[in-house]
Design a protein around this motif. Sequence first.
Motif, mmCIF file in Angstrom:
data_model
loop_
_atom_site.group_PDB
_atom_site.id
_atom_site.type_symbol
_atom_site.label_atom_id
_atom_site.label_comp_id
_atom_site.label_asym_id
_atom_site.label_seq_id
_atom_site.Cartn_x
_atom_site.Cartn_y
_atom_site.Cartn_z
ATOM 1 N N THR A 240 0.832 -1.209 0.000
ATOM 2 C CA THR A 240 0.000 0.000 0.000
ATOM 3 C C THR A 240 0.862 1.253 0.000
ATOM 4 O O THR A 240 0.493 2.281 -0.582
ATOM 5 C CB THR A 240 -0.981 -0.006 1.192
ATOM 6 N N ASN A 241 2.057 1.201 0.621
ATOM 7 C CA ASN A 241 2.971 2.345 0.580
ATOM 8 C C ASN A 241 3.486 2.587 -0.837
ATOM 9 O O ASN A 241 3.560 3.731 -1.304
ATOM 10 C CB ASN A 241 4.152 2.120 1.524
ATOM 11 N N LEU A 242 3.857 1.503 -1.521
ATOM 12 C CA LEU A 242 4.338 1.634 -2.897
ATOM 13 C C LEU A 242 3.236 2.171 -3.811
ATOM 14 O O LEU A 242 3.494 2.989 -4.701
ATOM 15 C CB LEU A 242 4.837 0.275 -3.410
ATOM 16 N N TRP A 243 2.022 1.713 -3.582
ATOM 17 C CA TRP A 243 0.888 2.206 -4.376
ATOM 18 C C TRP A 243 0.696 3.703 -4.135
ATOM 19 O O TRP A 243 0.511 4.476 -5.083
ATOM 20 C CB TRP A 243 -0.377 1.440 -4.011
ATOM 21 N N THR A 244 0.725 4.127 -2.870
ATOM 22 C CA THR A 244 0.541 5.542 -2.546
ATOM 23 C C THR A 244 1.638 6.392 -3.161
ATOM 24 O O THR A 244 1.380 7.479 -3.697
ATOM 25 C CB THR A 244 0.526 5.737 -1.021
ATOM 26 N N LEU A 245 2.880 5.907 -3.094
ATOM 27 C CA LEU A 245 4.016 6.642 -3.649
ATOM 28 C C LEU A 245 3.851 6.846 -5.149
ATOM 29 O O LEU A 245 4.023 7.961 -5.670
ATOM 30 C CB LEU A 245 5.309 5.885 -3.345
ATOM 31 N N GLY A 246 3.506 5.775 -5.861
ATOM 32 C CA GLY A 246 3.308 5.886 -7.298
ATOM 33 C C GLY A 246 2.090 6.723 -7.656
ATOM 34 O O GLY A 246 2.103 7.484 -8.627
ATOM 35 N N GLN A 247 1.027 6.604 -6.872
ATOM 36 C CA GLN A 247 -0.198 7.340 -7.133
ATOM 37 C C GLN A 247 0.022 8.838 -6.965
ATOM 38 O O GLN A 247 -0.440 9.641 -7.791
ATOM 39 C CB GLN A 247 -1.283 6.840 -6.163
ATOM 40 N N GLN A 248 0.734 9.236 -5.909
ATOM 41 C CA GLN A 248 1.020 10.646 -5.687
ATOM 42 C C GLN A 248 1.916 11.203 -6.798
ATOM 43 O O GLN A 248 1.698 12.317 -7.281
ATOM 44 C CB GLN A 248 1.699 10.854 -4.325
ATOM 45 N N HIS A 249 2.929 10.412 -7.184
ATOM 46 C CA HIS A 249 3.826 10.862 -8.258
ATOM 47 C C HIS A 249 3.049 11.057 -9.548
ATOM 48 O O HIS A 249 3.262 12.048 -10.271
ATOM 49 C CB HIS A 249 4.937 9.831 -8.459
ATOM 50 N N TRP A 250 2.154 10.150 -9.841
ATOM 51 C CA TRP A 250 1.326 10.254 -11.048
ATOM 52 C C TRP A 250 0.480 11.525 -11.012
ATOM 53 O O TRP A 250 0.402 12.263 -11.998
ATOM 54 C CB TRP A 250 0.424 9.023 -11.150
ATOM 55 N N PHE A 251 -0.137 11.817 -9.872
ATOM 56 C CA PHE A 251 -1.017 12.981 -9.784
ATOM 57 C C PHE A 251 -0.210 14.275 -9.817
ATOM 58 O O PHE A 251 -0.572 15.223 -10.526
ATOM 59 C CB PHE A 251 -1.842 12.911 -8.496
ATOM 60 N N TYR A 252 0.889 14.339 -9.056
ATOM 61 C CA TYR A 252 1.674 15.567 -8.985
ATOM 62 C C TYR A 252 2.307 15.910 -10.330
ATOM 63 O O TYR A 252 2.435 17.092 -10.675
ATOM 64 C CB TYR A 252 2.777 15.437 -7.930
ATOM 65 N N SER A 253 2.734 14.906 -11.097
ATOM 66 C CA SER A 253 3.359 15.178 -12.394
ATOM 67 C C SER A 253 2.349 15.711 -13.401
ATOM 68 O O SER A 253 2.712 16.470 -14.303
ATOM 69 C CB SER A 253 4.029 13.924 -12.938
ATOM 70 N N ARG A 254 1.095 15.335 -13.252
ATOM 71 C CA ARG A 254 0.063 15.797 -14.187
ATOM 72 C C ARG A 254 -0.696 17.007 -13.687
ATOM 73 O O ARG A 254 -1.428 17.645 -14.449
ATOM 74 C CB ARG A 254 -0.923 14.644 -14.476
ATOM 75 N N HIS A 255 -0.554 17.337 -12.415
ATOM 76 C CA HIS A 255 -1.218 18.507 -11.839
ATOM 77 C C HIS A 255 -0.198 19.311 -11.046
ATOM 78 O O HIS A 255 -0.158 19.228 -9.811
ATOM 79 C CB HIS A 255 -2.389 18.089 -10.939
ATOM 80 N N PRO A 256 0.665 20.066 -11.738
ATOM 81 C CA PRO A 256 1.667 20.859 -11.013
ATOM 82 C C PRO A 256 0.994 21.852 -10.085
ATOM 83 O O PRO A 256 -0.115 22.324 -10.348
ATOM 84 C CB PRO A 256 2.426 21.575 -12.136
ATOM 85 N N MET A 257 1.677 22.165 -8.996
ATOM 86 C CA MET A 257 1.099 23.089 -8.027
ATOM 87 C C MET A 257 1.082 24.496 -8.604
ATOM 88 O O MET A 257 1.986 24.907 -9.349
ATOM 89 C CB MET A 257 1.887 23.052 -6.725
ATOM 90 N N PRO A 258 0.058 25.291 -8.287
ATOM 91 C CA PRO A 258 -0.023 26.664 -8.784
ATOM 92 C C PRO A 258 1.137 27.507 -8.250
ATOM 93 O O PRO A 258 1.654 27.266 -7.165
ATOM 94 C CB PRO A 258 -1.374 27.152 -8.233
ATOM 95 N N VAL A 259 1.533 28.498 -9.035
ATOM 96 C CA VAL A 259 2.608 29.409 -8.655
ATOM 97 C C VAL A 259 2.014 30.796 -8.472
ATOM 98 O O VAL A 259 1.250 31.274 -9.317
ATOM 99 C CB VAL A 259 3.709 29.441 -9.734
ATOM 100 N N VAL A 260 2.378 31.439 -7.360
ATOM 101 C CA VAL A 260 1.873 32.768 -7.039
ATOM 102 C C VAL A 260 3.005 33.765 -7.234
ATOM 103 O O VAL A 260 4.075 33.623 -6.637
ATOM 104 C CB VAL A 260 1.344 32.829 -5.592
#
Length: 316
Positions: A240-260
């Motif tokens: 479940t840790n490996l799944w979470t790690l990959g899932q977060q990486h997948w989401f963060y790479s496709r949804h970069p954080m906004p820049v102010v």
Amino acid sequence: MELPFLNWLYTAVAWVITHIHAGYSTFIPASSGLNWALTIITLTVLMRLLIFPLFMKQMRSSRKMQELAPKVQELRKKYKNDKQRMNQEVMRLYQEAGANPLGGCLPIVAQFPIFISMFTVLRAIAEDRAVFGMTEELVESARHAHVFGAPLPATFFTSAADIEKFSADPLVTKIVLALFVAVSSLTTFLTVRQSVKRSMAQMPDNPMAQQQKILMYISPLFAVFSLNFQLGLILYWVTTNLWTLGQQHWFYSRHPMPVVDEKGNITTPEPTNGIFTRLVGKPKAAEQPEPAPAPKIVRQQPTRQPRSKRTGSKKS
């Protein structure tokens, strides 16, 4: 300690384990460590797929809160001498934007009953108890299953005499369990670090930054408590840790954080190429059909009438 009001969930988890194990037993020996490892990994993946919508809701809520971060900072400065008013204004801002500060807890809360249920079912197997609808044959096959030479029901603190009852080497068992716990600690650290780095990059002046750093380095220590867990449960936790790690990486790479920027304007960068994109390559864009050529407009020039037909002209 078994919780009676969760008996239905214990039975459901045992039922799923039974059917997954039966499926793999069609081509893998029932008492094989590979069979039981695949059974636990498959159960974990199914559970994570089940709560995937909650993960997406958590990420969207977190994204909204990141976009609201500059306004929250302004409210904190404006009402720094009135904490009650500040909290009210911050909560009103979240409500108006549809952001939920507790959205990040949903996947954890959803996993907890499953984790408790797996712990209870695997402990029952380790204690040679055929309960929650499990058969004696199923329990016996799990007790004889070895993963890298370590019995599935064994813990790090299981006595050497009890480990030998499983026809296993006590030293090999402890080494395997220690390695699995180390991987569990590492994956826990990387998962928390991934999230904390994104949060700190978005809000470098966050007053909770120091606490987040401390949490990042303390969180792996909680995995040490898994030394008292059965190998099957540690295998679940690593998966479940490996799944979470990959899932977060997948989401963060496709949804970069906004820049102010300095003026408070919020912009969203282009999605980055994550590790999965580098491995499999970018998806080819669909070929757009060539636009049809525009029809030519032919202007018709008026024909010149003969002089005899012109108005006022005389025949020669």
